[in-house]
Design an enzyme around this catalytic site. Structure first.
Site, mmCIF file in Angstrom:
data_model
loop_
_atom_site.group_PDB
_atom_site.id
_atom_site.type_symbol
_atom_site.label_atom_id
_atom_site.label_comp_id
_atom_site.label_asym_id
_atom_site.label_seq_id
_atom_site.Cartn_x
_atom_site.Cartn_y
_atom_site.Cartn_z
ATOM 1 N N ASP A 7 7.317 -15.932 -13.399
ATOM 2 C CA ASP A 7 6.737 -17.202 -14.166
ATOM 3 C C ASP A 7 6.947 -18.201 -12.738
ATOM 4 O OD1 ASP A 7 9.411 -16.490 -14.873
ATOM 5 O OD2 ASP A 7 9.642 -18.575 -15.204
ATOM 6 N N ARG A 48 0.427 -19.471 -12.710
ATOM 7 C CA ARG A 48 1.586 -18.510 -12.164
ATOM 8 C C ARG A 48 1.206 -16.957 -12.674
ATOM 9 N NH1 ARG A 48 6.219 -21.896 -13.498
ATOM 10 N NH2 ARG A 48 5.382 -23.840 -13.855
HETATM 11 P P1 AMP Z 1 13.169 -21.638 -14.507
HETATM 12 O O1 AMP Z 1 13.935 -20.381 -14.113
HETATM 13 O O2 AMP Z 1 13.705 -23.054 -14.157
HETATM 14 O O3 AMP Z 1 11.717 -21.521 -13.908
HETATM 15 O O4 AMP Z 1 12.937 -21.708 -16.188
HETATM 16 C C1 AMP Z 1 12.444 -20.634 -17.094
HETATM 17 C C2 AMP Z 1 12.230 -21.084 -18.493
HETATM 18 O O5 AMP Z 1 13.213 -21.962 -18.847
HETATM 19 C C3 AMP Z 1 10.909 -21.975 -18.374
HETATM 20 O O6 AMP Z 1 10.160 -21.667 -19.482
HETATM 21 C C4 AMP Z 1 11.489 -23.130 -18.382
HETATM 22 O O7 AMP Z 1 10.538 -24.249 -18.984
HETATM 23 C C5 AMP Z 1 12.821 -23.194 -19.294
HETATM 24 N N1 AMP Z 1 13.612 -23.991 -19.186
HETATM 25 C C6 AMP Z 1 14.551 -24.177 -18.070
HETATM 26 N N2 AMP Z 1 15.718 -25.172 -18.534
HETATM 27 C C7 AMP Z 1 15.240 -25.843 -19.568
HETATM 28 C C8 AMP Z 1 15.882 -26.736 -20.327
HETATM 29 N N3 AMP Z 1 16.897 -27.361 -19.908
HETATM 30 N N4 AMP Z 1 15.402 -27.085 -21.420
HETATM 31 C C9 AMP Z 1 14.119 -26.270 -22.071
HETATM 32 N N5 AMP Z 1 13.629 -25.372 -21.255
HETATM 33 C C10 AMP Z 1 14.171 -25.067 -20.229
HETATM 34 MG MG MG Z 2 10.230 -21.862 -13.483
#
Ligand code: AMP
Ligand code: MG
Length: 487
Positions: free
Chosen positions: A254, A185
């Site tokens: 990201d 990414r």
């Molecule tokens: P996203 O916006 O879904 O791409 O996630 C952003 C960040 O939050 C990434 O680093 C994910 O791994 C982390 N993340 C999202 N949901 C969770 C969760 N339930 N537990 C742990 N990490 C999370």
């Molecule tokens: Mg993500």
């Protein structure tokens, strides 16, 4: 974690070996009562994995990360990211794992990756889990995007874990298995840059060139060529989103790939009535990632990528910046060219009509669509009938008939090709009300609506009797649509 007895699936560890600083060996959490909800058999076959084996205990073990092939090294990937413009130095896979790379017949690698497989050291406050509904949403929307011909990560399976997940209510948990040409990414480069280790940054760039943009290796300035290749891929990708009315919803750095594939289907949704200011995500209060702002958001992310690459562009910082600025200026013309070419195809116009005329026609049309709240997908599909001489299906969608009649007459003069239009204007997209209906039913245990929706959106250009309810806009009572992140 156990090791699969037979080497049914060969998983490489190239990322983990070449970029160990970005790869934290980790293992999935046990799933107490795994149950396969959906398996993408054609994709499994394409990957050389026997679908029958995937349905068995070792296969389900692989799809939840609890049984890994001998020699594989599952890792949580480290990355940074600008989230809604604010920099987070340490994000990484908080609830995801890269199981390893599958080798294709063409020699290319594809990541096999899990989401919802338990907490990792990057989890921060998160529980590491995912609920059935959001994982099925990623499955259905990513497969719809693929069928539309838009570059995307693919979904291989969703397995219910038997574990409960606490959100606003208690929900059934699930693990999604997905496949991507990689999970590199913009945020991966930001992370490498922030370590201050230029050798790591260079290894990451070399890895990206080799996997995604090999022609860059032969350029005079390979790292600048890498950036330009990513910029081109993203300009084309975002133009494709705009053409079908896709709103990603969380275009953080990201969540933007180096390959140019759409990734991380969280709060995404498709426009129904055309309104360029549409925002679906409940947390996007400033509308940063609204439909109309997606090209700008992409350009902003690319600026963060080229900033991260600066030490590789030129040893003299000023000259590196000058190269970066000049390269970034390529985004808008590339985006505009991709959009105009896409709109030309949607309108069925031959190459003899010049770009300026296509653009003028498009801007006038979009103003009419916005003013009368016309359903974007229905309009373009119905326009095929107008090209065949029957303008009634499009006229029915408007209030201002004089205006659309005048526009249609102008467009018809240019000789649109109806059959070509039907190949690029979908009948079936994963409409928000249908996605919600399918996810609600699946969460309650009924997979029928999901399977029927998948069937419709997997052949989006192919109109079929009996699927009328998949082609129309949301019923009046559906109301304003809201979507949620990170669930
Ligand atoms: P996203 O916006 O879904 O791409 O996630 C952003 C960040 O939050 C990434 O680093 C994910 O791994 C982390 N993340 C999202 N949901 C969770 C969760 N339930 N537990 C742990 N990490 C999370
Ligand atoms: Mg993500």
């Amino acid at each position: 974690m156990s090791v699969a007895p037979a080497p049914t699936v060969g998983l490489g560890d190239r990322f983990a070996r070449e970029l160990a600083e970005l790869a934290l060996p980790w293992q999935a959490e046990e799933a107490p009562a795994p149950r396969l909800l959906v398996l993408n058999e054609p994709l499994a076959t394409e990957l050389g994995i026997d679908p029958g084996w995937l349905r068995g205990p070792d296969g389900i073990g692989l799809l939840t990360g609890t049984v890994v092939p001998a020699g594989a090294t599952p890792v949580a990937q480290a990355y940074s990211g600008h989230q809604f413009g604010g920099y987070s130095p340490r994000l990484g896979d908080g609830r995801a794992l890269l199981l390893g790379e599958l080798s294709g017949d063409d020699g290319g690698l594809r990541d096999l990756h899990l989401k919802g497989s338990g907490r990792t050291p990057f989890a921060r406050g998160g529980d590491g889990l995912a609920a059935v509904g959001p994982m099925l949403r990623e499955y259905v929307v990513s497969e719809a995007m693929h069928a539309l011909g838009i570059p995307t990560t693919r979904s291989l399976s969703v397995v219910a874990t038997g574990r409960q997940v606490r959100r606003e209510t208690v929900l059934p948990g699930a693990v999604l298995a997905r496949v991507a040409s990689s999970h590199l990414r913009v945020g991966s480069f930001q992370y490498a840059r922030a370590t201050g280790d230029v050798d790591l940054l260079r290894r990451l760039a070399d890895h990206a060139i080799s996997r995604h943009h090999p022609e860059a290796a032969r350029a005079e300035r390979p790292y600048l060529a890498l950036f330009e290749a990513v910029l081109s891929a993203q300009a084309s990708l975002v133009a494709r989103w705009m053409l079908v009315g896709f709103v990603h919803g969380v275009m953080n750095t990201d969540n933007m790939t180096i390959s140019g594939e759409t990734i991380d289907y969280g709060p995404c949704a498709f426009l129904d009535a055309y309104d360029p200011e549409t925002v679906y995500s409940s947390i996007d209060q400033g509308g940063r990632y609204r439909y109309s702002n997606q090209p700008l958001a992409a350009e902003w992310n690319l600026a963060r990528l080229v900033e991260a690459l600066l030490p590789l562009l030129h040893e003299d910082e000023e000259q590196a910046v000058a190269l970066a600025v000049a390269a970034l200026q390529g985004f808008r013309p590339r985006y505009e060219a991709a959009r105009t070419a896409g709109m030309r195809a949607k309108l069925g116009l031959p190459g003899t009509v010049d770009d300026g005329e296509v653009s003028a026609l498009v801007e006038d049309l979009l103003a009419l669509l916005a003013r009368d709240h016309v359903d974007l997908t229905s309009f373009f599909r119905a326009l095929g009938s107008a090209a065949r001489g029957d303008a009634e299906p499009t006229r029915l969608l408007f209030l201002d008939l004089a205006a659309i009649d005048a526009w249609t007459a102008r467009w018809q003069e240019l000789g649109p090709d109806a059959a070509a239009m039907d190949r690029v204007n979908p009948v079936y997209i994963p409409r928000n009300h249908l996605v919600e209906e399918a996810l609600d039913a699946a969460t309650a245990g009924d997979l029928g609506p999901l399977e029927r929706l998948l069937d419709a959106v997997s052949a989006p250009y192919d109109e079929r009797p009996g699927l009328e309810r998949y082609a129309g806009p949301a019923p009046k009572g559906f109301g304003a649509y809201r979507t949620f992140c990170g669930t």
